[in-house]
Design a protein around this motif. Structure first.
Motif, PDB file in Angstrom:
ATOM      1  N   LEU A 117      41.437  51.376  45.984  1.00  0.00           N
ATOM      2  CA  LEU A 117      42.346  50.039  46.149  1.00  0.00           C
ATOM      3  C   LEU A 117      43.748  50.334  44.975  1.00  0.00           C
ATOM      4  O   LEU A 117      43.376  50.056  43.912  1.00  0.00           O
ATOM      5  CB  LEU A 117      41.959  48.581  46.355  1.00  0.00           C
ATOM      6  N   SER A 119      46.015  48.288  44.834  1.00  0.00           N
ATOM      7  CA  SER A 119      46.720  47.073  44.020  1.00  0.00           C
ATOM      8  C   SER A 119      45.470  47.008  43.065  1.00  0.00           C
ATOM      9  O   SER A 119      45.968  45.668  42.435  1.00  0.00           O
ATOM     10  CB  SER A 119      46.979  45.988  45.429  1.00  0.00           C
ATOM     11  N   LEU A 120      44.383  47.633  42.785  1.00  0.00           N
ATOM     12  CA  LEU A 120      43.550  46.729  41.946  1.00  0.00           C
ATOM     13  C   LEU A 120      43.657  47.628  40.735  1.00  0.00           C
ATOM     14  O   LEU A 120      44.012  49.434  40.890  1.00  0.00           O
ATOM     15  CB  LEU A 120      41.960  46.864  42.493  1.00  0.00           C
ATOM     16  N   GLU A 124      38.946  46.792  38.323  1.00  0.00           N
ATOM     17  CA  GLU A 124      39.319  46.064  39.338  1.00  0.00           C
ATOM     18  C   GLU A 124      38.317  46.738  40.609  1.00  0.00           C
ATOM     19  O   GLU A 124      37.009  45.843  41.124  1.00  0.00           O
ATOM     20  CB  GLU A 124      40.000  45.604  39.918  1.00  0.00           C
ATOM     21  N   LEU A 127      34.483  47.039  39.220  1.00  0.00           N
ATOM     22  CA  LEU A 127      33.747  45.289  40.191  1.00  0.00           C
ATOM     23  C   LEU A 127      33.570  45.586  41.726  1.00  0.00           C
ATOM     24  O   LEU A 127      32.314  44.882  41.226  1.00  0.00           O
ATOM     25  CB  LEU A 127      34.635  44.833  39.217  1.00  0.00           C
ATOM     26  N   LEU A 128      34.449  47.005  41.914  1.00  0.00           N
ATOM     27  CA  LEU A 128      34.425  45.743  43.813  1.00  0.00           C
ATOM     28  C   LEU A 128      32.552  45.720  44.209  1.00  0.00           C
ATOM     29  O   LEU A 128      32.387  44.875  45.205  1.00  0.00           O
ATOM     30  CB  LEU A 128      35.176  46.572  44.836  1.00  0.00           C
ATOM     31  N   PRO A 129      31.874  46.668  44.017  1.00  0.00           N
ATOM     32  CA  PRO A 129      30.245  46.831  44.471  1.00  0.00           C
ATOM     33  C   PRO A 129      29.574  45.733  43.766  1.00  0.00           C
ATOM     34  O   PRO A 129      29.013  45.033  44.259  1.00  0.00           O
ATOM     35  CB  PRO A 129      30.193  48.160  43.954  1.00  0.00           C
ATOM     36  N   GLU A 131      31.117  43.348  42.732  1.00  0.00           N
ATOM     37  CA  GLU A 131      31.084  41.551  43.450  1.00  0.00           C
ATOM     38  C   GLU A 131      30.141  41.072  44.281  1.00  0.00           C
ATOM     39  O   GLU A 131      30.356  39.806  44.906  1.00  0.00           O
ATOM     40  CB  GLU A 131      32.977  41.376  43.573  1.00  0.00           C
ATOM     41  N   GLU A 139      31.718  42.372  34.257  1.00  0.00           N
ATOM     42  CA  GLU A 139      32.899  43.023  33.790  1.00  0.00           C
ATOM     43  C   GLU A 139      32.202  44.042  32.486  1.00  0.00           C
ATOM     44  O   GLU A 139      32.645  44.957  32.618  1.00  0.00           O
ATOM     45  CB  GLU A 139      33.443  41.801  33.092  1.00  0.00           C
ATOM     46  N   ARG A 174      32.796  53.597  40.501  1.00  0.00           N
ATOM     47  CA  ARG A 174      32.233  52.402  41.040  1.00  0.00           C
ATOM     48  C   ARG A 174      31.044  52.814  41.769  1.00  0.00           C
ATOM     49  O   ARG A 174      30.249  51.849  42.230  1.00  0.00           O
ATOM     50  CB  ARG A 174      33.505  52.864  41.923  1.00  0.00           C
TER      51      ARG A 174
END
Lengths: 249, 864
Positions: A117, A119-120, A124, A127-129, A131, A139, A174
């Motif tokens: 993404l 903007s990440l 970040e 971290l997405l999966p 989250e 983190e 990721r």
């Protein structure tokens, strides 16, 4: 079934105790799509069984339906006919949300176009999966993974500040960060130059081995396919097993 | 809701704050909340302020008046309801000093007087503010009495059988009860001295008043009792109904503020809708990835709802804060008019603001947001798999529904809300068609331009770009036209409101009334002031008369119950005769007396019936038809009278039969002599009459006043400068308040432009990238973009002009009570202004895109 390919022996798989329970099992998988007036059959009564810890390469020419197959296997799409089970659960019994929950924390993805993404930051994105899983907020874990792919210094960088190879390394971090049982990789080197591609593949396979993850790799690169336990070619909607060394030789 | 969802939403929001669409969304929401809370806060406080002012003018929150003392039982009932009472007695009497006599209007007050406000009285050391009436043994007098009977501070004055010492000269009374109805100079005295005057005798004309002050609930509690009192013929004045005369201008201002507030909310809604489209497009990839990683649809909805709710909450808080500050500013602007001790703003408008933010978000963003929920995880493999955008009808219907709800909430009228809403939907469908036709026409015109010059080429290319994205262009066209329409409407209505207010009180509005001019003095008086005054109304003859019968019945039995205590039935009315409809009057029903002739043979006697029976010359058969009269429409409505109703007036010792043949509408705030009942010439002339006129005497000419007073000692001059000044103050201040709100609407309009241009940025980036690849230079691209925006602006301006003209006409006729008119300037300013504004803003916002290398621009499209 003449067109089926079912694994019965346990060659090159380290852990023999769970061999008998396939992580993925497809039977008679068919996908047809409407193309104008007529129906186009992309996959036709295809069978596939993948055992835990295996690495499987699926090869095929452009437009033959590799990505469609990957979408079906990962439960991102539904077949026109046939049965498919993932982690022992029949996907036909689940609705789209059920399939999503089945994937959560257990399936990782690496895409040809990275799918970061914009903007990440790198961190970040990794971290997405996490989250989405109950173990979220780790983190530290995400940073460890960025270290492992050699991007420990670039955690705050946005994708556009990273090169293609670096972006794909973030995507690999990721894919593995949630400690998945199964990783799908769709042409992971398709958008990279040969040298960078080789580095990325090295990384993917070494992590796969360290984590003992099952890997299903879609590619048109025979050399890359040759590093997998098994190679299958998608031809006219069906999978055919072959030995890559014979082709490349 | 699970913790990961919350955390994801929070992180997402934090990251998103960098995105232009989220900023546009935030700004739009802040503006919607700021506009709605500011106006709600302000109207809430203004309402309370007006009630207080009404109370001050009336002398209390509730005033009861009758011609006999009030019963102790009633007094107790009022006290029990929670009211504080003050007694007042009004009567007309003579005062004398040495050998000079003067008729005065006596106002007898107690020690509680006044409930509200202060009187401005000269007690010997210049004019000061005094929050009480005169003490026992003392009297305060009108300054006119200095000239009329040579009274000074410290003099003794004879009132009835007692003598009081003059201790104050009244410049302005705390309350304005009495107003113009009593033209006699005022003398105020203490109620303790009343008995000693011996003026209150059975049969003497005395009005007893109870001025009661207390909270609105206390007055509400007495509703039944008040209705009963009205039926018994008690005059009841009540702050809830008897608003100050300034009400007219202020009511319009309130309507205006309400409309402007809603316009700001609507514009913010449009901005939210446009920003949401971009927000959703930008998040489709995120949603697909999250689906891929195992997020359920529910989780997606939760994540994005939480993010936007967080945004709405933050926007509400900031907007509400701005709203509170804004209303404080509004109040400051209105400070001279509003009582200072206004209650603090309540919490209610705050909730209203938050509700507005949520409603705007749900209504204008909801259907579009649902698109995120429908994203297929497969999109990560096949980019083209975007979920279909929601149908335009769904988006418009939901937005209209929510906006209609807000309209209902704010206006309190479901009919108005439904009407505006249905009208709005119809207008929108028509607009869609008209907009599409207009755009097509414009684009065809552009393509027909002769080839040549760089600008023509830029226009043609810009037009073609617009044509390629016809649907999106049409959407923007509608959004811009609604924006320009709302802005234009608010500016137009403001202008017309102000013009009307100014026209209502021009610089030469009469500031003096001259009354009691005897027929013999008429010409002399006219000549005496002719050189000094700037504007003078006609001289109106004035005869006093009382209504003694309505359609043959006693007046109190003939009128509706609630009108039994009406002043017009209890007092003598000032009657006049006129051949023409007086200036500022408009016949709204029936016919003026054109051509009516008093019967010459009968004119001396026939219309009247002597106090002691019919006059000798007349018998029952030859009784002439009743005299036609024209009645003020408002009074006719109050008394339940219509054309053809017959009224009998007692004038002097005669009874005059009349019939209502016309009803008139007039402006009571005009500062001109106005009359409830006008006779045709030829009837009243033979009764004792005097003349009244109003004129504007500039300050530098006021030196003629002493001369005037000594030359015409019988003529009373009333200076209304103070009241006039107060009305002007209010209008000036309300104007400023209106301008402040106008600024807010303009800001909301700009937020729409910002949101729309933000939303279309990626597509434009892609286009300019492609053009660059094909060899277009920076200047060419810049011109093409400028031309495209200008064309869009031109079309929206035209459409907005049509809309604004239609809407203002409807608004004037039905809501603001102004005559509709055509605004020619609109048709020029709006299209050109819009083309310029959109052209310049759009061009400027695209600056960074033009600076980008083509590769980057091309990459922009398709990324999340």
């Amino acid at each position: 079934m003449s067109n089926s390919f079912t694994r019965t022996s346990g060659t090159s798989v380290n852990d023999t105790s769970i061999l008998d329970t396939p992580i993925l099992h497809a039977e008679g998988l068919t996908k047809r799509v409407a193309s104008g007036e007529r129906q186009l059959t992309i996959l036709s009564e295809l069978d596939l069984t993948v055992l835990p810890g295996e690495s499987v390469a699926i090869l095929g020419r452009s437009g033959v339906g590799k990505s469609t197959l990957l979408g079906l296997l990962a439960g991102l799409d539904t077949p026109t006919a046939g049965e498919l089970s993932l982690f022992g659960q029949a996907l036909s019994e689940l609705d789209e949300d059920g399939r999503a929950m089945l994937r959560a924390g257990r399936v990782g993805f690496v895409f040809q176009n990275f799918q970061l993404l914009p903007s990440l930051s790198a961190l970040e994105n990794v971290l997405l999966p996490l989250e989405l899983s109950p173990r979220a907020g780790e983190e530290g874990t995400a940073k460890d993974w960025l270290n492992r792919v050699g991007l420990g210094e670039r955690v705050t960088h946005l994708p556009k500040q990273l090169s293609g190879g670096e972006q794909q390394r973030v995507a690999i971090a990721r894919a593995f960060v949630a400690n998945p049982e199964l990783v799908f990789a769709d042409e992971p080197t398709g958008n990279l130059d040969p040298h960078t591609g080789a580095t990325v593949i090295e990384l993917l396979f070494s992590l796969n081995q360290q984590e003992r993850t099952t890997l299903i790799l879609v590619t048109h690169d025979h050399a890359l396919a040759g590093r997998c336990d098994r190679c299958l070619r998608l031809e006219e909607g069906r999978l055919v097993e072959f030995d890559p060394s014979e082709v490349t030789a | 809701m699970k913790a990961p969802t919350l955390r994801l939403a929070a992180r997402g929001l934090k990251r998103d704050l960098r995105a232009p669409d989220v900023r546009a969304l935030f700004i739009a929401l802040v503006l919607a909340v700021a506009a709605s809370t500011m106006i709600a806060f302000f109207l809430d406080r203004l309402d309370r302020g007006l009630e207080r002012q009404a109370g001050q003018m009336l002398g209390g929150d509730l005033v009861l008046e009758q011609s006999e003392p009030f019963s102790p039982e009633l007094r107790q009932a009022l006290i029990d309801a929670g009211l504080v009472l003050s007694d007042q007695v009004d009567l007309v009497s003579m005062i004398s000093r040495e050998d000079r006599f003067q008729s005065v209007s006596l106002k007898v007050v107690d020690d509680v007087y006044p409930h509200y406000g202060v009187s401005h009285v000269d007690l010997g050391e210049g004019v000061e503010e005094v929050a009480s009436g005169p003490a026992a043994g003392e009297a305060w007098i009108d300054p006119r009495l200095r000239e009329l009977v040579d009274l000074k501070l410290g003099d003794q004055v004879q009132i009835g059988q007692t003598e009081l010492r003059v201790s104050g000269i009244i410049e302005r009374e705390a309350d304005q009860s009495g107003g113009f109805s009593s033209f006699n100079p005022r003398v105020m005295m203490n109620i303790a001295d009343l008995e000693a005057t011996g003026l209150v005798q059975p049969g003497s004309r005395v009005e007893f008043e109870i001025l009661a002050a207390g909270p609105p609930e206390a007055v509400n509690r007495l509703d039944d009792r008040l209705a009963q009192l009205r039926r018994e013929g008690v005059e009841v004045r009540d702050v809830r109904q008897d608003r100050p005369q300034l009400g007219n201008a202020l009511e319009r201002a309130e309507s205006y503020l309400g409309i402007a507030g809603l316009a700001a909310v609507l514009l913010a809604g449009v901005a939210v809708a446009m920003a949401t489209r971009r927000y959703v497009e930008r998040h489709l990839d995120t949603a697909a990835l999250l689906r891929c990683f195992g997020a359920t649809q529910r989780q997606l909805v939760h994540i994005f709802t939480l993010q936007l709710a967080g945004l709405a909450l933050a926007a509400s808080l900031l907007g509400a804060l701005l709203g509170v500050l804004g209303q404080a500013l509004l109040l400051r602007l209105l400070s001279a008019f509003l009582p200072m001790s206004l209650p603090a703003p309540g919490i209610m408008p705050l909730w209203l603001g938050m509700l507005t933010a949520l409603a705007v978000l749900v209504g204008f963003a909801g259907p579009t947001l649902l698109r995120l929920k429908r994203v297929s995880a497969l999109k990560v493999l096949r980019r083209e798999l975007d979920p279909l955008p929601p149908s335009a009808w769904l988006v418009v219907s939901v937005a209209c529904g929510v906006f209609g709800g807000l309209l209902w909430l704010y206006s309190g009228s479901i009919t108005l809300a439904l009407g505006l809403l249905l009208g709005g939907i119809m207008v929108l469908s028509v607009l869609w068609g008209v907009g599409a036709a207009l755009l097509a026409l414009l684009l065809r015109g552009i393509q027909a331009l002769p080839k040549g010059g760089e600008w023509t080429q830029a226009l043609r290319l810009g037009g073609r770009q617009l044509a390629r994205r016809r649907q999106a262009g049409l959407g923007q066209l509608l959004a811009f036209s609604i924006t320009f329409f709302a802005m234009a409407m608010i500016v137009l209505v403001r202008g017309d409101l102000l013009t009307t207010w100014e026209a209502q009180l021009p610089a030469d509005t009469p500031n003096y009334f001259a009354i009691n001019i005897q027929p013999g003095e008429r010409e002399g008086f006219d000549a005496a002031i002719a050189d000094s005054v700037e504007a003078q109304s006609s001289l109106y003859p004035m005869v006093r008369g009382r209504i003694t019968a309505i359609n043959g019945q006693p007046p109190r039995e003939a009128v509706p119950e609630e009108a039994r205590g009406d002043n017009a039935l209890r007092r003598e009315l000032n009657l006049t005769w006129q051949a023409e409809v007086p200036e500022g009057n408009r016949v709204v029903a029936g016919e003026w007396f054109d051509g009516w002739q008093a019967d010459a043979t009968a004119s001396e006697t026939a219309y009247s019936q002597g106090g002691s029976g019919w006059t000798a010359a007349v018998d029952a058969e030859s009784q002439p038809p009743p005299v036609p009269v024209s009645m003020e429409d408002g009074l006719a409505q109050r008394l339940g009278l219509a054309l053809g109703d017959q009224l009998t007036f007692s004038i002097g010792s005669d009874e005059v039969r009349t019939k209502i043949t016309s009803l008139r509408d007039l402006n009571w705030d005009s500062f001109r002599p106005n009359f409830y009942v006008i006779f045709p010439p030829g009837v009243l002339e033979r009764y004792g009459h005097s003349y009244i006129t109003a004129f504007h005497l500039p300050k530098e000419e006021q030196g003629i006043l002493p001369e005037l007073v000594s030359e015409f000692p019988g003529v009373s001059l009333l200076n209304v400068d103070a009241i006039l000044g107060q009305v002007r103050d209010v209008l000036t201040q309300v104007t400023r308040a209106v301008e402040l709100v106008l600024g807010l609407v303009l800001l909301a309009g700009i937020s729409v432009l910002y949101a729309a241009l933000t939303a279309s940025r990626p597509v434009r980036a892609h286009e300019s990238g492609l053009l660059r690849v094909f060899g277009a230079g920076n200047r060419m691209i810049s011109r093409i973009q400028g031309a495209e925006f200008a064309l869009l602006g031109l079309a929206s301006g035209l459409l907005a002009a049509v809309l604004a003209e239609l809407a203002t006409a409807v608004l004037y006729m039905f809501l603001l009570d102004l005559p509709p008119r055509l605004h020619i300037e609109l048709w020029l300013v709006l299209p050109l202004g819009a083309a310029l504004l959109i052209g310049v803003i759009g061009h400027a916002l695209s600056y960074s895109l033009r600076r980008q290398a083509p590769a980057a621009s091309l990459g922009l499209l398709g990324e999340a």
